[in-house]
Design a protein around this motif. Structure first.
Motif, PDB file in Angstrom:
ATOM      1  N   UNK A 267      89.231  46.538 -87.586  1.00  0.00           N
ATOM      2  CA  UNK A 267      87.951  45.838 -87.502  1.00  0.00           C
ATOM      3  C   UNK A 267      86.928  46.612 -86.677  1.00  0.00           C
ATOM      4  N   UNK A 268      87.385  47.615 -85.930  1.00  0.00           N
ATOM      5  CA  UNK A 268      86.473  48.453 -85.154  1.00  0.00           C
ATOM      6  C   UNK A 268      85.886  49.604 -85.967  1.00  0.00           C
ATOM      7  N   UNK A 269      86.282  49.720 -87.224  1.00  0.00           N
ATOM      8  CA  UNK A 269      85.821  50.846 -88.054  1.00  0.00           C
ATOM      9  C   UNK A 269      84.294  50.935 -88.193  1.00  0.00           C
ATOM     10  N   UNK A 270      83.570  49.839 -88.341  1.00  0.00           N
ATOM     11  CA  UNK A 270      82.099  49.988 -88.442  1.00  0.00           C
ATOM     12  C   UNK A 270      81.484  50.690 -87.237  1.00  0.00           C
ATOM     13  N   UNK A 271      81.968  50.386 -86.051  1.00  0.00           N
ATOM     14  CA  UNK A 271      81.459  51.064 -84.862  1.00  0.00           C
ATOM     15  C   UNK A 271      81.849  52.537 -84.881  1.00  0.00           C
ATOM     16  N   UNK A 272      83.074  52.825 -85.306  1.00  0.00           N
ATOM     17  CA  UNK A 272      83.525  54.216 -85.404  1.00  0.00           C
ATOM     18  C   UNK A 272      82.668  54.997 -86.396  1.00  0.00           C
ATOM     19  N   UNK A 273      82.361  54.375 -87.521  1.00  0.00           N
ATOM     20  CA  UNK A 273      81.530  55.031 -88.534  1.00  0.00           C
ATOM     21  C   UNK A 273      80.126  55.307 -87.995  1.00  0.00           C
ATOM     22  N   UNK A 274      79.572  54.329 -87.281  1.00  0.00           N
ATOM     23  CA  UNK A 274      78.225  54.487 -86.739  1.00  0.00           C
ATOM     24  C   UNK A 274      78.127  55.668 -85.792  1.00  0.00           C
ATOM     25  N   UNK A 275      79.071  55.778 -84.874  1.00  0.00           N
ATOM     26  CA  UNK A 275      79.003  56.869 -83.907  1.00  0.00           C
ATOM     27  C   UNK A 275      79.334  58.208 -84.570  1.00  0.00           C
ATOM     28  N   UNK A 276      80.181  58.192 -85.595  1.00  0.00           N
ATOM     29  CA  UNK A 276      80.531  59.434 -86.289  1.00  0.00           C
ATOM     30  C   UNK A 276      79.323  60.045 -86.973  1.00  0.00           C
ATOM     31  N   UNK A 277      78.488  59.217 -87.594  1.00  0.00           N
ATOM     32  CA  UNK A 277      77.300  59.760 -88.257  1.00  0.00           C
ATOM     33  C   UNK A 277      76.375  60.447 -87.260  1.00  0.00           C
ATOM     34  N   UNK A 278      76.321  59.939 -86.047  1.00  0.00           N
ATOM     35  CA  UNK A 278      75.498  60.584 -85.021  1.00  0.00           C
ATOM     36  C   UNK A 278      76.093  61.915 -84.602  1.00  0.00           C
ATOM     37  N   UNK A 279      77.391  61.933 -84.341  1.00  0.00           N
ATOM     38  CA  UNK A 279      78.056  63.165 -83.886  1.00  0.00           C
ATOM     39  C   UNK A 279      77.979  64.256 -84.947  1.00  0.00           C
ATOM     40  N   UNK A 280      78.056  63.877 -86.212  1.00  0.00           N
ATOM     41  CA  UNK A 280      78.038  64.866 -87.290  1.00  0.00           C
ATOM     42  C   UNK A 280      76.655  65.457 -87.535  1.00  0.00           C
ATOM     43  N   UNK A 291      75.530  57.778 -77.947  1.00  0.00           N
ATOM     44  CA  UNK A 291      76.772  57.897 -78.716  1.00  0.00           C
ATOM     45  C   UNK A 291      77.980  57.950 -77.793  1.00  0.00           C
ATOM     46  N   UNK A 292      77.817  58.605 -76.659  1.00  0.00           N
ATOM     47  CA  UNK A 292      78.895  58.684 -75.681  1.00  0.00           C
ATOM     48  C   UNK A 292      79.282  57.288 -75.198  1.00  0.00           C
ATOM     49  N   UNK A 293      78.276  56.464 -74.939  1.00  0.00           N
ATOM     50  CA  UNK A 293      78.543  55.095 -74.508  1.00  0.00           C
ATOM     51  C   UNK A 293      79.206  54.297 -75.626  1.00  0.00           C
ATOM     52  N   UNK A 294      78.814  54.554 -76.877  1.00  0.00           N
ATOM     53  CA  UNK A 294      79.407  53.815 -77.994  1.00  0.00           C
ATOM     54  C   UNK A 294      80.854  54.213 -78.224  1.00  0.00           C
ATOM     55  N   UNK A 295      81.211  55.460 -77.935  1.00  0.00           N
ATOM     56  CA  UNK A 295      82.622  55.833 -78.040  1.00  0.00           C
ATOM     57  C   UNK A 295      83.441  55.088 -76.983  1.00  0.00           C
ATOM     58  N   UNK A 296      82.875  54.930 -75.782  1.00  0.00           N
ATOM     59  CA  UNK A 296      83.546  54.125 -74.771  1.00  0.00           C
ATOM     60  C   UNK A 296      83.714  52.685 -75.221  1.00  0.00           C
ATOM     61  N   UNK A 297      82.690  52.136 -75.878  1.00  0.00           N
ATOM     62  CA  UNK A 297      82.782  50.787 -76.417  1.00  0.00           C
ATOM     63  C   UNK A 297      83.832  50.714 -77.520  1.00  0.00           C
ATOM     64  N   UNK A 298      83.889  51.760 -78.349  1.00  0.00           N
ATOM     65  CA  UNK A 298      84.897  51.818 -79.405  1.00  0.00           C
ATOM     66  C   UNK A 298      86.298  51.813 -78.813  1.00  0.00           C
ATOM     67  N   UNK A 299      86.503  52.580 -77.762  1.00  0.00           N
ATOM     68  CA  UNK A 299      87.806  52.628 -77.109  1.00  0.00           C
ATOM     69  C   UNK A 299      88.214  51.236 -76.632  1.00  0.00           C
ATOM     70  N   UNK A 300      87.277  50.533 -75.986  1.00  0.00           N
ATOM     71  CA  UNK A 300      87.577  49.200 -75.467  1.00  0.00           C
ATOM     72  C   UNK A 300      87.837  48.204 -76.593  1.00  0.00           C
ATOM     73  N   UNK A 301      87.015  48.244 -77.630  1.00  0.00           N
ATOM     74  CA  UNK A 301      87.176  47.314 -78.745  1.00  0.00           C
ATOM     75  C   UNK A 301      88.482  47.568 -79.485  1.00  0.00           C
ATOM     76  N   UNK A 302      88.757  48.832 -79.772  1.00  0.00           N
ATOM     77  CA  UNK A 302      90.005  49.176 -80.460  1.00  0.00           C
ATOM     78  C   UNK A 302      91.204  48.718 -79.626  1.00  0.00           C
ATOM     79  N   UNK A 303      91.179  48.996 -78.332  1.00  0.00           N
ATOM     80  CA  UNK A 303      92.307  48.617 -77.469  1.00  0.00           C
ATOM     81  C   UNK A 303      92.517  47.113 -77.477  1.00  0.00           C
ATOM     82  N   UNK A 304      91.424  46.349 -77.427  1.00  0.00           N
ATOM     83  CA  UNK A 304      91.537  44.896 -77.434  1.00  0.00           C
ATOM     84  C   UNK A 304      92.154  44.402 -78.743  1.00  0.00           C
ATOM     85  N   UNK A 305      91.631  44.872 -79.866  1.00  0.00           N
ATOM     86  CA  UNK A 305      92.140  44.431 -81.169  1.00  0.00           C
ATOM     87  C   UNK A 305      93.593  44.869 -81.386  1.00  0.00           C
ATOM     88  N   UNK A 306      93.899  46.093 -81.016  1.00  0.00           N
ATOM     89  CA  UNK A 306      95.255  46.635 -81.150  1.00  0.00           C
ATOM     90  C   UNK A 306      96.232  45.831 -80.292  1.00  0.00           C
TER      91      UNK A 306
END
Length: 335
Positions: A267-280, A291-306
């Motif tokens: 369920x965290x994939x939309x956030x991952x996709x968003x930050x990936x388009x920026x990095x690319x 984008x750096x802050x969003x990767x931190x948010x992705x880490x937290x969201x993924x960890x919570x869902x996992x």
């Protein structure tokens, strides 16, 4: 570089500690604790001390990076990243160094309980973690200056953090105090596999940082992997780390019979996709700092869902996701 005028001392110390990086400390502990619950060895006191130790090592490493990058000339006036207090003249270098030593010292003291319940293996892991936190940007061979920063983050903020959190809880319940050898922790292998997404996404925080700072790092002699091999390599590394993160839950379900609820992490994939388009597509601080802050948010969201996937009981959502997968065992069944 961000403006440094009119910054209070209190605000400067908060900037140096970089509390926004604490998801990198909390997320692996959360996942390790969820695996411990799944394996029937959840022990809240050990989990709490694991988090305290991880947070102190994270903050100590932040102080070390701020201090050593400044004294070694890696932070310049052209820096596009967030303000560093030592290079920016907000705090005296000696004071930042003292804060680093104090914080790492507190990490060692807080780890005394974990050493008591989990023994010599945790003592060794803790001391090595502190030493590498300093060696990341300090010492005669700074890891981050020789392309080894990615490995350091992957190992210590992923593999070690998750499996260590699981292990200290298992040891607290199943082992003998001050054990000299490894405790027979039944799901240690599972904890190791579950650590891979945390290792990968934590590494991506560094990758974004290194993509943003490539030009400055090249000028100052800081040879990150992005400096050595270019933007294309860094972007490929970023995508590869995300692929590892999202394939791991599938492997756990298919290969290890873990309940399909761990696929909640997708369920965290939309956030991952968003930050990936920026990095690319971007290399400037204006785009990559957010984008750096969003990767931190992705880490937290993924960890919570996992973690919910490992630890939550079979609810209506869990039952729907887990259809056709083995039922989640209770702690009693595992033990």
């Amino acid at each position: 570089m961000t403006e440094t005028a009119d910054v209070s001392k209190t605000r400067a110390w908060v900037m140096a500690a970089r509390p926004q990086t604490l998801p990198a400390a909390a997320s692996p502990v959360l996942v390790g604790t969820a695996v411990a619950y799944y394996g029937g060895v959840f022990e809240p006191v050990a989990a709490l001390f694991a988090f305290i130790g991880a947070a102190l090592i994270q903050v100590g490493t932040n102080f070390a990076n701020d201090y050593y990058d400044a004294v070694q000339g890696a932070d310049t006036e052209n820096r596009e990243g967030f303000t560093r207090v030592t290079a920016g003249g907000l705090i005296e270098p000696a004071a930042v160094k003292r804060a680093m030593i104090l914080t790492f010292g507190l990490a060692i003291v807080s780890g005394a309980y974990l050493v008591y319940v989990a023994g010599v293996p945790i003592l060794v892991v803790g001391l090595v973690s502190v030493a590498c936190g300093v060696a990341y940007t300090g010492g005669p061979y700074p890891l981050g200056y020789h392309g080894l920063g990615d490995i350091f983050v992957f190992v210590f903020f992923g593999l070690v953090a998750v499996t260590g959190t699981y292990y200290v809880q298992a040891a607290a319940l199943l082992g003998e105090p001050l054990a000299t050898g490894l405790v027979d922790a039944p799901e240690l292998g599972l904890a190791f596999v579950a650590s891979l997404p945390m290792a990968a996404i934590s590494t991506n925080i560094l990758v974004v940082n290194n993509v943003r700072d490539r030009e400055e790092d090249a000028e100052t002699g800081k040879e990150t992997l992005v400096v050595k091999f270019g933007y294309g390599f860094g972007r490929a590394e970023f995508v590869s780390m995300l692929a590892l993160s999202y394939l791991t839950p599938v492997a756990l379900v298919v290969g290890d019979g873990v309940p399909a609820t761990v696929l909640l992490s997708w369920l965290s994939l939309p956030l991952a996709w968003s930050v990936t388009t920026t990095v690319l597509n971007r290399t400037d601080g204006a785009a990559l700092n957010p984008a750096l802050e969003r990767v931190g948010q992705l880490l937290a969201l993924y960890a919570l869902l996992f973690s919910v996937g490992f630890a939550a009981p079979e609810t209506a959502i869990g039952g729907a996701l887990a259809a056709g997968a083995p039922a989640m065992p209770t702690p009693t069944e595992v033990r």
